[in-house]
Write an enzyme that holds these catalytic residues in place. Sequence first.
Site, PDB file in Angstrom:
ATOM      1  N   SER A 207       0.811  -1.214   0.000  1.00 38.69           N
ATOM      2  CA  SER A 207       0.000   0.000   0.000  1.00 38.69           C
ATOM      3  C   SER A 207       0.845   1.266   0.000  1.00 38.69           C
ATOM      4  O   SER A 207       1.999   1.259   0.428  1.00 38.69           O
ATOM      5  CB  SER A 207      -0.962  -0.008   1.196  1.00 38.69           C
ATOM      6  OG  SER A 207      -0.282  -0.092   2.424  1.00 38.69           O
ATOM      7  N   GLY A 285       1.154   2.065  -6.184  1.00 39.66           N
ATOM      8  CA  GLY A 285       2.476   2.673  -6.086  1.00 39.66           C
ATOM      9  C   GLY A 285       2.982   3.086  -7.450  1.00 39.66           C
ATOM     10  O   GLY A 285       2.205   3.397  -8.356  1.00 39.66           O
ATOM     11  N   SER A 286       4.296   3.070  -7.611  1.00 42.72           N
ATOM     12  CA  SER A 286       4.914   3.596  -8.828  1.00 42.72           C
ATOM     13  C   SER A 286       4.908   2.574  -9.953  1.00 42.72           C
ATOM     14  O   SER A 286       4.879   1.355  -9.728  1.00 42.72           O
ATOM     15  CB  SER A 286       6.351   4.031  -8.540  1.00 42.72           C
ATOM     16  OG  SER A 286       7.182   2.897  -8.344  1.00 42.72           O
ATOM     17  N   GLU A 313      -2.472  -0.153  -9.275  1.00 42.92           N
ATOM     18  CA  GLU A 313      -2.818   1.225  -9.620  1.00 42.92           C
ATOM     19  C   GLU A 313      -1.559   2.051  -9.467  1.00 42.92           C
ATOM     20  O   GLU A 313      -0.935   2.062  -8.410  1.00 42.92           O
ATOM     21  CB  GLU A 313      -3.943   1.732  -8.708  1.00 42.92           C
ATOM     22  CG  GLU A 313      -4.644   2.970  -9.242  1.00 42.92           C
ATOM     23  CD  GLU A 313      -4.004   4.250  -8.772  1.00 42.92           C
ATOM     24  OE1 GLU A 313      -3.279   4.877  -9.581  1.00 42.92           O
ATOM     25  OE2 GLU A 313      -4.198   4.606  -7.611  1.00 42.92           O
ATOM     26  N   CYS A 347      -3.087  10.287  -6.881  1.00 43.92           N
ATOM     27  CA  CYS A 347      -2.900   9.679  -8.201  1.00 43.92           C
ATOM     28  C   CYS A 347      -3.764  10.366  -9.246  1.00 43.92           C
ATOM     29  O   CYS A 347      -3.442  10.363 -10.431  1.00 43.92           O
ATOM     30  CB  CYS A 347      -3.250   8.192  -8.149  1.00 43.92           C
ATOM     31  SG  CYS A 347      -2.313   7.256  -6.935  1.00 43.92           S
TER      32      CYS A 347
END
Length: 562
Positions: A207, A285-286, A313, A347
């Site tokens: 997360s 995350g990335s 995501e 995001c």
Amino acid sequence: MLPLPSLRRSLLSHAWRGAGLRWKHTSSLKVTNEPILAFSQGSPERDALQKALKDLKGQMEAIPCVVGDEEVWTSDIQYQLSPFNHAHKVAKFCYADKALLNRAIDAALAARKEWDLKPMADRAQVFLKAADMLSGPRRAEVLAKTMVGQGKTVIQAEIDAAAELIDFFRFNAKFAVELEGEQPISVPPSTNHTVYRGLEGFVAAISPFNFTAIGGNLAGAPALMGNVVLWKPSDTAMLASYAVYRILREAGLPPNIIQFVPADGPTFGDTVTSSEHLCGINFTGSVPTFKHLWRQVAQNLDRFRTFPRLAGECGGKNFHFVHSSADVDSVVSGTLRSAFEYGGQKCSACSRLYVPKSLWPQIKGRLLEEHSRIKVGDPAEDFGTFFSAVIDAKAFARIKKWLEHARSSPSLSILAGGQCNESVGYYVEPCIIESKDPQEPIMKEEIFGPVLTVYVYPDDKYRETLQLVDSTTSYGLTGAVFAQDKAIVQEATRMLRNAAGNFYINDKSTGSVVGQQPFGGARASGTNDKPGGPHYILRWTSPQVIKETHKPLGDWRYSYMQ
């Protein structure tokens, strides 16, 4: 909502007939979105929050790894710092090593069968109770820990750690219970039934820092569906994440269903992807990290007992496209909120704005006027703060580097803001930049900070500009079109069909609500599994279809053969 003790009875009735299980779906679980509290002067919620913030001031919580019911400390000690006052260590925690992670995997697998066999309604009760705890007695605690640990303002903590997390728990429970009513047709003399099993193995949940709710959902949704989970929370959201974990346990989640295991990223990734029992990764995350995990899974594919499911995501380079027919007030208000709330660390935050030349003088003037009113500061001390410091030193350095690029690039002009100061906290002033080049790197790459870049286009080139919006970046998460001309709205919607998984018309690109706008995007933004919607839980179940025939099968030969 129905009282918890009667939930299971009201949702499902079942009876055994011979060796076959018959289910009858009798009702659905009725839930609504959690109201967002106002925190006005003198309100009970404001008083409770201020007390919780006062209790956290200067304090440091010790947070262990938790495997089953055992709190475990390793020698690899880490600290979470408050973003707006980095002298304040808000949490002391430790990293799980490979041996502890493998121990957590073994303990989780041992608990999997019993948890998976529990009726869905029984598992749902845990999350509904946790939602009620978050809605009532534990609300102030989780909000305060999100504010102090992640630098959120009152409203940003409220819509995240309270409203969205509560909604995730309640709506996922609703969707899961209703899913059991989705059954195949039965034609006499046979009956058919679908059992929604958990996946075979364990799910790794990884997360991010920016939403307490996402952490709770990444671990909670698979657990609801009968899975066991290793949860690696973000180092910079540890305080609030641990509070959510404790609430789930207090709500009745058995030990070993979710293992709370802070860990170094590479150690965690290497360990879970090398286990034959990995059945899923639930990630936010990335892009580079998700790609690396995907490659690790691919390299170990022959090792796994089942094909792991990967849900991710990964952010975006989100847009607001303004047509000459747009309402200027909506553009200005929506863009300022989308670009600068929580310092652009969403995001979904707008970071590129496309404005027609005819409206630019008016929009520019309004943006600069309103920009001067934005207050950046300590959200725990001053509830009038619009946003606070960015999350940590690494983020501060990354954003500062982009601002230095803006100052040196001949195609970029800083119109407002952009000052940086890390003496007390990781503060970055909200920055508005104009770009003469729509392909400038600052228009293409995710910054994840309070930086908005504007490109002014000729009014008669709006179609070409829509093509730019679609093709400039590798992402496809969120975007918005501002236009009062309905024909333009329809055309833009067609042209930007693949540019955003969450698309807004005359509204900002942020602010999706569970049950109303399930969230996610494709391209480099992720796998678009839409958490917050009814289909997300399907990622975490492995359906089994059972056919039972109620009369003897008879002769093995077909009639035409006799």
